[in-house]
Motif scaffolding. Structure first.
Motif, PDB file in Angstrom:
ATOM      1  N   PHE A 574      21.434  26.424  62.655  1.00 31.11           N
ATOM      2  CA  PHE A 574      22.122  26.620  61.516  1.00 31.11           C
ATOM      3  C   PHE A 574      21.005  28.091  60.719  1.00 31.11           C
ATOM      4  N   ILE A 575      20.223  27.920  61.689  1.00 32.64           N
ATOM      5  CA  ILE A 575      19.255  28.290  60.861  1.00 32.64           C
ATOM      6  C   ILE A 575      19.580  29.790  60.141  1.00 32.64           C
ATOM      7  N   PRO A 576      19.686  30.592  61.282  1.00 36.42           N
ATOM      8  CA  PRO A 576      20.208  31.846  60.981  1.00 36.42           C
ATOM      9  C   PRO A 576      21.169  31.960  59.838  1.00 36.42           C
ATOM     10  N   SER A 577      21.889  30.687  59.850  1.00 37.24           N
ATOM     11  CA  SER A 577      23.657  30.481  58.384  1.00 37.24           C
ATOM     12  C   SER A 577      22.707  30.562  57.866  1.00 37.24           C
ATOM     13  N   VAL A 578      21.251  30.268  57.445  1.00 31.55           N
ATOM     14  CA  VAL A 578      20.749  29.681  56.093  1.00 31.55           C
ATOM     15  C   VAL A 578      19.893  31.104  55.668  1.00 31.55           C
ATOM     16  N   GLU A 579      19.881  31.881  56.722  1.00 27.86           N
ATOM     17  CA  GLU A 579      19.646  33.099  56.237  1.00 27.86           C
ATOM     18  C   GLU A 579      20.215  34.684  55.690  1.00 27.86           C
ATOM     19  N   LYS A 580      20.737  33.472  56.805  1.00 30.28           N
ATOM     20  CA  LYS A 580      22.776  34.531  56.430  1.00 30.28           C
ATOM     21  C   LYS A 580      23.084  34.600  54.666  1.00 30.28           C
ATOM     22  N   GLY A 581      23.123  33.258  54.150  1.00 27.46           N
ATOM     23  CA  GLY A 581      23.377  33.075  53.218  1.00 27.46           C
ATOM     24  C   GLY A 581      22.476  33.156  52.044  1.00 27.46           C
TER      25      GLY A 581
END
Length: 731
Positions: A574-581
């Motif tokens: 979910f790290i890339p998800s935070v960055e995407k947001g």
């Protein structure tokens, strides 16, 4: 010059296809708006028998300024070609607009011509923009002559105007700018003004009387000979100074009478070399007259003193891949090399290209290679295509007179070149070539437009494409930052013509909207935020919590995302998800709706749920965390700053620098540029120079020019930023 007899060719004096470059003359008329260029073109056409009365061709149409926009605005807005036959020569007269907004049309005329007639008004003098064009011609050695118009004005003073021209154009040598004829005034009218009725030739010492409406030659009286003595001696000395015969001056000063033929030959050579610039006078024909004053003398100068196309070197030529290629100048039997100097759209014929042929011979129905390169920064695509040309014709007002061919050195209109744009090269399909494009000014006045309706939106793209294909001084921009369609123009008149052509020629109605600059946001200091996205409404829930820290970075760093989570508080997937947001929210902005830049976002902690956490949930949490961090921080609104270079006459340097300071500009340096001009370099916020192209022209009386380049974004003053935030609906 001045000693030939000419029969009036009448209706037979139509422009025809030239058969040898030596019989062609290409001359462009240059001068400020209102100096009388178009009137002079029509007077020359009348004298050459190409029209049946001033400004009219045989079907009643006008020979120049025939476009509907020109009729409405009462000024030239485009390059016009008027070909006439005179004394066995074909003369291509190129009439150019005098208004600064249409300098692209002027540059095209200079490219197509081999010599220039500078038209100056006896009542208005020489303006700064005309001087600048003179300097451009001097830089490339283009032969020039000066025509003084508006002699009928009560304030007209030919002698004083000649002195002004010598000062403006002589380059320190006043004897390089001298009259060939002196005006002869008739009896005073009741208002006390004596009209100009004829000319006295300084070399031939003959009187040419136009009082009857037709040129008549006579012997001047003793008082008239005395009138011209000083001017004649000075002219002869000026011509002899340019002679290749170094003994001529000594012989003349020793009292020897120099043969008229020798003087005329030396004069013609000096004019053709661009080292001597004769001054002539001209006036339109009176109602019912067949010849305007000075028109025969002008035509004699063009045919006898101006160079043939054979004397002009070919522009730099390469193959489309950039390999240098040598092409012999102006060989009708050589490889085809031609250039599109103007493009127009005709509602019945389609696209019509005005072409100057530099080598080879162009023929109807031939297949040619069309190369267009080097204008991609203005919305033009590079292209290399083969196209079959349609008919060849000589334009004359709205008429197109069919031609059988167009040889090297001549100009013609070419129909149905659907991909050809202004500045493109035409060559043989099996031997493609590319000419170096001529220099065009950068359009620096933005015009943001929107389609007026859905129907207009469907036609807008095609209409804009045609506009920029016709006019290389216009740049089309689809701005991804502001989501605006922007036409960059040279000035307000240029923009008005573009809008009118969109509306009337292409049937596209558009609305002009305020032009936006690409503002940005950034953090002024370090801040932290917690994004909590927890929802449970039955069934599968949403759970994501993340904690971030935001800190500013140097200009140009963009968005940097750093993962410093310890112990798996936020699962790796979910790290890339935070960055995407975070990045998605940064693109939307955090304060006034402008993209966030130049920050480092560090993910330090968070929480997840084994069942309810998801990619979407952590994207939302990341966006919420950035918004919370912004709520507790001071956010700078960043504005783009441009590096501006202004080339201005020394007399206006103070006014320009004061104006730049009033636009929040910082002058970073000045340097002498020669010719009585100074280069002023400054850094100015782009929001302050949207109309600078118009304002600078007013400040400098049309004598300055500038360029601009993006430098960086920097914080906007707080009070201005607050006003912009107040105008932003979601701020």
């Amino acid at each position: 010059m001045g000693d030939k007899a000419h029969a009036h060719p009448g209706a037979a004096g139509r422009a025809t296809a030239a058969n040898h470059p030596a019989s062609v003359r290409n001359v462009v008329l240059v001068g400020h708006s209102g100096s009388g260029k178009t009137t002079l073109v029509e007077a020359l056409a009348l004298t050459a028998g190409a029209v049946n009365r001033a400004g009219r061709v045989e079907d009643g149409g006008t020979v120049s300024d025939y476009d509907e926009i020109e009729h409405r605005q009462q000024r030239s807005v485009q390059l016009s070609l008027v070909p006439v036959d005179w004394d066995g020569y074909k003369i291509n007269i190129l009439d150019t607009p005098g208004y600064a907004d249409f300098v692209g049309e002027l540059r095209a005329g200079l490219r197509a011509a081999d010599a220039a007639l500078f038209v100056v008004s006896a009542s208005d003098g020489v303006d700064g923009s005309t001087r600048m064009v003179w300097e451009e011609c001097a830089a490339v050695g283009m032969p020039r002559a000066i025509v003084v118009t508006h002699l009928e004005s009560a304030r007209a003073d030919f002698e004083e105007m000649t002195r002004i021209c010598a000062e403006a154009f002589g380059g320190g040598d006043p004897d390089a700018v001298l009259p060939l004829y002196l005006p002869l005034r008739g009896p005073e009218a009741p208002d006390g003004h004596a009209p100009v009725t004829g000319l006295i030739g300084l070399l031939t010492q003959r009187l040419f009387d136009y009082a009857s409406g037709e040129r008549k030659e006579a012997e001047p009286g003793p008082e008239q000979r005395q009138l011209i003595e000083d001017a004649r001696n000075r002219l002869i000395e000026g011509i002899i100074a340019e002679s290749e015969d170094e003994t001529l001056m000594d012989r003349y000063l020793g009292g020897e009478e120099i043969d008229l033929k020798t003087l005329v030959q030396d004069l013609e050579r000096a004019v053709a070399r661009g080292t001597f610039f004769p001054v002539l006078a001209a006036a339109p024909a009176a109602e019912g007259a067949r010849q305007g004053l000075g028109t025969v003398e002008l035509l004699e100068l063009v045919t006898g003193g101006f160079p043939t196309p054979l004397e002009r070197p070919a522009p730099s030529v390469t193959t489309p891949d950039g390999t240098a290629r040598a092409v012999e100048a102006c060989d009708p039997d050589g490889p085809l090399l031609a250039e599109v100097v103007k493009t127009a759209s005709d509602p019945y014929v389609g696209r019509v290209s005005l072409v100057r042929v530099f080598s080879g011979t162009l023929r109807p129905d031939a297949t040619v290679h069309v190369s267009g390169h080097g204008l991609t920064d203005r919305g033009h695509e590079d292209h290399d295509v083969d196209e079959r040309i349609g008919t060849l014709s000589a334009p004359f007002g709205k008429q197109q007179r069919a031609l059988t061919h167009c040889i090297a050195g001549d100009l013609a209109s070419v129909a149905k070149l659907n991909r050809a744009e202004t500045g493109d090269t035409l060559s043989a399909k099996d031997d493609p070539l590319l000419m170096e494009p001529w220099r065009m000014p950068d359009p620096l006045l933005p015009l943001a437009i929107e389609a007026h309706s859905k129907a207009d939106e469907d036609k807008l793209s095609q209409g804009l494409g045609r506009l920029v294909a016709e006019d290389p001084t216009m740049r089309l921009e689809q701005n991804p930052a502001t989501h605006q369609v922007v036409l960059w123009c040279l000035g307000e008149a240029h923009a008005d013509v573009a809008l009118e052509r969109l509306r009337n020629r292409y049937g596209v109605q558009v609305d002009v909207v305020p032009h936006k600059v690409s503002l940005r946001e950034t953090f002024a200091g370090t801040s932290s935020g917690r994004g909590r996205h927890v929802k449970q409404s039955g069934g599968h829930g949403q759970f994501a919590i993340c904690e971030i820290e935001v800190e500013p970075l140097p200009n140009g760093s963009g968005i940097e995302f750093v993962d410093k989570v310890i112990g798996g508080a936020v699962p790796r997937q979910f790290i890339p998800s935070v960055e995407k947001g975070v990045r998605a929210q940064a693109a939307r902005g955090v304060a006034a709706g402008y993209p966030l830049i130049d920050v480092r976002v560090t993910l330090r902690d968070g929480k997840a749920h084994s069942v309810d956490s998801s990619d979407a949930a952590f994207q939302t949490a990341g966006a919420l965390a950035l918004r919370e961090a912004a709520a507790d921080a001071r956010i700078h609104l960043l504005e783009p700053v441009a590096e501006v270079s202004v080339l201005v006459g020394d007399d206006y340097v103070g006014a320009v620098m004061s104006d730049l300071s009033g636009r929040r500009g910082r002058v970073v340096g000045t340097e002498q540029a020669g010719g009585g001009r100074t280069l002023v370099r400054a850094e100015v916020p782009e929001i302050e120079i949207g109309r600078y192209a118009v304002d600078l022209r007013s400040i400098s009386h049309g004598t300055a020019r500038f360029d601009r380049h993006y430098a960086r974004h920097e914080p906007m003053p707080q009070q201005i930023a607050e006003r912009i935030r107040e105008r932003t609906p979601d701020s």
